[in-house]
Design a protein around this motif. Structure first.
Motif, PDB file in Angstrom:
ATOM      1  N   VAL A 162       4.659 -41.935  23.380  1.00 57.69           N
ATOM      2  CA  VAL A 162       6.098 -41.464  23.281  1.00 57.69           C
ATOM      3  C   VAL A 162       6.458 -40.303  22.464  1.00 57.69           C
ATOM      4  O   VAL A 162       7.360 -39.702  22.872  1.00 57.69           O
ATOM      5  N   LYS A 163       5.751 -40.359  21.348  1.00 57.39           N
ATOM      6  CA  LYS A 163       6.070 -39.143  20.728  1.00 57.39           C
ATOM      7  C   LYS A 163       5.432 -37.690  21.213  1.00 57.39           C
ATOM      8  O   LYS A 163       6.087 -36.705  20.927  1.00 57.39           O
ATOM      9  N   SER A 164       4.620 -37.649  22.112  1.00 54.62           N
ATOM     10  CA  SER A 164       4.328 -36.332  22.803  1.00 54.62           C
ATOM     11  C   SER A 164       5.124 -36.290  24.114  1.00 54.62           C
ATOM     12  O   SER A 164       4.630 -35.215  24.562  1.00 54.62           O
ATOM     13  N   PHE A 165       5.981 -37.176  24.463  1.00 55.15           N
ATOM     14  CA  PHE A 165       6.547 -36.913  25.459  1.00 55.15           C
ATOM     15  C   PHE A 165       7.520 -35.656  25.258  1.00 55.15           C
ATOM     16  O   PHE A 165       8.266 -35.547  24.093  1.00 55.15           O
ATOM     17  N   PRO A 166       7.857 -34.705  26.215  1.00 59.53           N
ATOM     18  CA  PRO A 166       8.779 -33.713  25.665  1.00 59.53           C
ATOM     19  C   PRO A 166      10.089 -33.947  25.582  1.00 59.53           C
ATOM     20  O   PRO A 166      10.650 -34.773  26.204  1.00 59.53           O
ATOM     21  N   ARG A 167      10.905 -33.250  24.727  1.00 64.09           N
ATOM     22  CA  ARG A 167      12.138 -33.468  24.175  1.00 64.09           C
ATOM     23  C   ARG A 167      13.051 -32.479  24.569  1.00 64.09           C
ATOM     24  O   ARG A 167      12.576 -31.114  24.707  1.00 64.09           O
ATOM     25  N   ILE A 168      14.236 -32.721  25.136  1.00 62.27           N
ATOM     26  CA  ILE A 168      15.055 -31.453  25.515  1.00 62.27           C
ATOM     27  C   ILE A 168      15.845 -30.862  23.922  1.00 62.27           C
ATOM     28  O   ILE A 168      15.977 -29.954  23.963  1.00 62.27           O
ATOM     29  N   PHE A 169      16.070 -31.956  23.022  1.00 58.32           N
ATOM     30  CA  PHE A 169      16.629 -31.264  21.960  1.00 58.32           C
ATOM     31  C   PHE A 169      16.453 -32.391  20.817  1.00 58.32           C
ATOM     32  O   PHE A 169      16.058 -33.427  21.212  1.00 58.32           O
ATOM     33  N   GLU A 170      16.672 -32.158  19.465  1.00 59.18           N
ATOM     34  CA  GLU A 170      16.228 -33.081  18.420  1.00 59.18           C
ATOM     35  C   GLU A 170      17.541 -33.432  18.023  1.00 59.18           C
ATOM     36  O   GLU A 170      18.477 -32.624  17.700  1.00 59.18           O
ATOM     37  N   TRP A 171      17.752 -34.714  17.708  1.00 60.03           N
ATOM     38  CA  TRP A 171      19.090 -35.380  17.061  1.00 60.03           C
ATOM     39  C   TRP A 171      19.098 -34.699  15.604  1.00 60.03           C
ATOM     40  O   TRP A 171      18.003 -34.777  15.049  1.00 60.03           O
ATOM     41  N   PRO A 172      20.337 -34.241  15.287  1.00 63.11           N
ATOM     42  CA  PRO A 172      20.280 -34.104  13.702  1.00 63.11           C
ATOM     43  C   PRO A 172      20.035 -35.333  12.854  1.00 63.11           C
ATOM     44  O   PRO A 172      20.252 -36.608  13.222  1.00 63.11           O
ATOM     45  N   LYS A 173      19.473 -35.374  11.507  1.00 61.07           N
ATOM     46  CA  LYS A 173      19.184 -36.545  10.853  1.00 61.07           C
ATOM     47  C   LYS A 173      20.653 -37.305  10.367  1.00 61.07           C
ATOM     48  O   LYS A 173      20.478 -38.347  10.225  1.00 61.07           O
ATOM     49  N   ASP A 174      21.478 -36.569  10.356  1.00 61.19           N
ATOM     50  CA  ASP A 174      22.645 -36.951   9.570  1.00 61.19           C
ATOM     51  C   ASP A 174      23.646 -37.522  10.868  1.00 61.19           C
ATOM     52  O   ASP A 174      24.686 -38.139  10.797  1.00 61.19           O
ATOM     53  N   TYR A 175      23.259 -37.445  12.048  1.00 60.45           N
ATOM     54  CA  TYR A 175      24.119 -38.154  13.244  1.00 60.45           C
ATOM     55  C   TYR A 175      24.077 -39.561  13.378  1.00 60.45           C
ATOM     56  O   TYR A 175      23.092 -40.218  13.363  1.00 60.45           O
ATOM     57  N   VAL A 176      25.350 -40.008  13.429  1.00 57.97           N
ATOM     58  CA  VAL A 176      25.372 -41.377  13.498  1.00 57.97           C
ATOM     59  C   VAL A 176      26.094 -41.915  15.014  1.00 57.97           C
ATOM     60  O   VAL A 176      27.165 -41.192  15.148  1.00 57.97           O
ATOM     61  N   ILE A 177      25.529 -42.808  15.714  1.00 58.37           N
ATOM     62  CA  ILE A 177      25.816 -43.393  16.968  1.00 58.37           C
ATOM     63  C   ILE A 177      26.770 -44.292  16.753  1.00 58.37           C
ATOM     64  O   ILE A 177      26.708 -45.313  15.754  1.00 58.37           O
TER      65      ILE A 177
END
Length: 178
Positions: A162-177
């Motif tokens: 799962v960690k090695s799967f390519p990501r499009i972008f990284e979420w900011p650490k302070d982002y709240v859903i």
């Protein structure tokens, strides 16, 4: 007759035992596939009035998947034989009552409507999970291919994959859903 020809003839006329995994499979499509093996129409010696079908063992009938809103809309009919004894049961109620009954009724309705139908149904063995008795398991000589590929659950995938799967972008650490 050569030994190879004798074995080929035995395989044609003998009753084989096939295993079918119904996990995540549509019972309506599965019944079409199972019907071919129960009636023997996959054999070169098939005739509609001959009883040359094989045994089919179905496992994981508890995990079948109906498409869309079929669980709430599909209705199964039963009659007790007495006047006013007709009853209609929804698919989810029937499946909750007995996990093998929905697939059994679907295969029964797909088979040809003749005197061979009850005999063909006697060669259908359905189990709600993967616990099959050893007396049946030792007879199985083939497997029927699944119609749909079973998806892998995300919690069953190893963490490093799962960690090695390519990501499009990284979420900011302070982002709240929200």
């Amino acid at each position: 007759m050569s030994a190879a020809r004798r074995v080929q003839q035995w395989a044609t006329f003998g009753r084989m035992w096939y295993l079918y995994d119904a996990k995540w499979q549509n019972p309506l499509d599965s019944a079409d596939k199972i019907k071919l093996y129960l009636s023997g129409s996959h054999k070169p010696i098939y005739h509609p009035l001959s009883n040359c079908g094989d045994h089919v063992v179905v496992m994981n009938s508890r995990d079948i998947a109906l498409p869309g809103i079929e669980w709430e809309k599909r209705v199964y009919f039963h009659h007790s034989g007495y006047p006013g004894g007709a009853s209609w049961t929804l698919a989810w109620e029937l499946h909750q009552k007995d996990p093998t009954l929905l697939l059994r009724k679907t295969v029964y309705n797909k088979l040809d409507k003749n005197l061979l139908r009850r005999g063909l149904m006697a060669r259908l063995h359905i189990f709600p999970d993967d616990k099959i008795p050893d007396s049946i398991l030792k007879n199985i000589s083939g497997q029927i291919r699944q119609l749909r590929q079973v998806p892998t659950r995300l919690d069953h995938i190893p963490e490093e994959k799962v960690k090695s799967f390519p990501r499009i972008f990284e979420w900011p650490k302070d982002y709240v859903i929200q």
